[in-house]
Scaffold this active site. Structure first.
Site, PDB file in Angstrom:
ATOM      1  N   SER A 289       0.892  -0.966   0.329  1.00 15.54           N
ATOM      2  CA  SER A 289       0.068  -0.153   0.258  1.00 15.54           C
ATOM      3  C   SER A 289       1.213   0.594  -0.059  1.00 15.54           C
ATOM      4  O   SER A 289       1.465   1.099   1.084  1.00 15.54           O
ATOM      5  CB  SER A 289      -1.174   0.051   1.042  1.00 15.54           C
ATOM      6  OG  SER A 289      -1.953   1.438   1.259  1.00 15.54           O
TER       7      SER A 289
ATOM      8  N   TYR B 135      -2.176  -1.238  10.206  1.00 15.14           N
ATOM      9  CA  TYR B 135      -1.833  -1.408   8.786  1.00 15.14           C
ATOM     10  C   TYR B 135      -0.994  -1.071   8.695  1.00 15.14           C
ATOM     11  O   TYR B 135       0.254  -1.439   7.915  1.00 15.14           O
ATOM     12  CB  TYR B 135      -4.159  -0.374   8.746  1.00 15.14           C
ATOM     13  CG  TYR B 135      -3.560  -0.996   7.334  1.00 15.14           C
ATOM     14  CD1 TYR B 135      -3.906  -2.209   6.737  1.00 15.14           C
ATOM     15  CD2 TYR B 135      -2.998   0.077   5.815  1.00 15.14           C
ATOM     16  CE1 TYR B 135      -4.365  -1.801   4.945  1.00 15.14           C
ATOM     17  CE2 TYR B 135      -3.113   0.187   4.407  1.00 15.14           C
ATOM     18  CZ  TYR B 135      -4.265  -1.042   4.134  1.00 15.14           C
ATOM     19  OH  TYR B 135      -4.434  -0.817   2.950  1.00 15.14           O
TER      20      TYR B 135
END
Ligand code: NAD
Length: 256
Positions: free
Chosen positions: A139, A152
């Site tokens: 990401s 995350y």
């Protein structure tokens, strides 16, 4: 067909990005092993249209024992894995001092540890065959932070580090390992974050626009198919010297 004779395992491919990547690889001729929660009937039918072999295994990748079962199944049903796309991931948004410990553990287990486990289980076979592709869906949050996303962001930074090490350890072989770093993609994972804004009273269209405008200069979502086409390139001969890279597909997010 560029990938005929190859088998791809895409983790977390019953929806969102994983399903989009599976579609592109199936269209290129690969046999597909799907994984993920929920009823896989629609995903199996979707991928089955392309004529290759397709199956689904429901392993919970947060549980190491189930990972062993997934790879045993892949060996039995497909004769092993040539292309591993580590895609399954979850999100939870909360400030770090209020972050539920159970959510931290679950995110690290799936978004980071499962990438390590799938890689270590897939590699010996790939090395023996002299060809393999490991593609980690990281990401932009593997390279920058955002408030509320401690677990995350930590996991995705870890995935990029792991990608570099695996890229180096396989550098003289026909196996490559790379990460893809998407910006916003409109999937159930992101829809939940839009829904949270709607619940606070923002109009749905405005909520989507605001989410994009905060981070993604293109003001347009990346699509699962854009990511699938990049995976396909990394599987090609032209992609064979891309090693240990973290490749942004983010509408300009990280250029700022
Ligand atoms: P999604 O919620 O649409 O899909 C996640 C998939 O993972 C589903 O198939 C789900 O069943 C599966 N899954 C969840 N927990 C699992 C578990 N314990 N074991 C096995 N499978 C499990 O999410 P998405 O947006 O498609 O995200 C896919 C990947 O892309 C994730 O790693 C995510 O971090 C990454 N990503 C997404 C975006 C985005 O904007 N959507 C941006 C950057 C990176």
């Amino acid at each position: 067909m560029k990938l005929s004779g190859k088998t791809a395992l895409i983790t977390g491919s019953t929806s969102g990005i994983g399903l989009g990547i599976a579609r592109v690889l199936a269209q290129a001729g690969a046999d597909i092993l799907l994984n993920g929660f929920g009823d896989p009937t629609a995903a199996l039918a979707d991928i089955g249209r392309f004529g290759g072999k397709v199956a689904h295994h429901p392993a919970d990748l947060g549980d190491v024992a189930q990972l062993d079962a997934l790879f045993a199944y892949a060996q039995e049903e497909f004769g092993g894995i040539d292309i591993l796309v580590n895609n399954a991931g979850i999100q939870h948004v909360a400030p770090v001092d209020a972050f539920p410990v159970e959510r931290w553990d679950a995110i690290i287990a799936l978004n980071l540890s499962a990438v390590f486990h799938c890689t270590r289980l897939a590699l010996p076979d790939m090395k023996q065959r002299g060809w393999g592709r490991i593609i980690n869906i990281a990401s932009v949050h593997g390279q920058v932070g955002s408030v509320g996303k401690a677990a995350y962001v930590a996991a995705k930074h870890g995935v990029i580090g792991l990608t570099k090490v695996v890229g180096l350890e396989t550098a003289t072989s026909g196996v490559t390992c790379n990460a893809i770093c998407p910006g916003w993609v409109l999937t159930p994972l992101v829809q939940k974050q839009i829904d949270a804004r709607i619940a606070e009273g923002t109009d749905p269209q405005q909520a989507q626009h605001d989410l994009l405008a905060e981070k993604q200069p293109s003001l347009a979502f990346v699509t699962p198919e854009h990511l699938g086409e990049l995976v396909l390139f990394l599987c090609s001969e032209a992609g064979s010297q891309v090693r240990g890279a973290a490749w942004n597909v983010d509408g300009g997010w990280l250029a700022q």
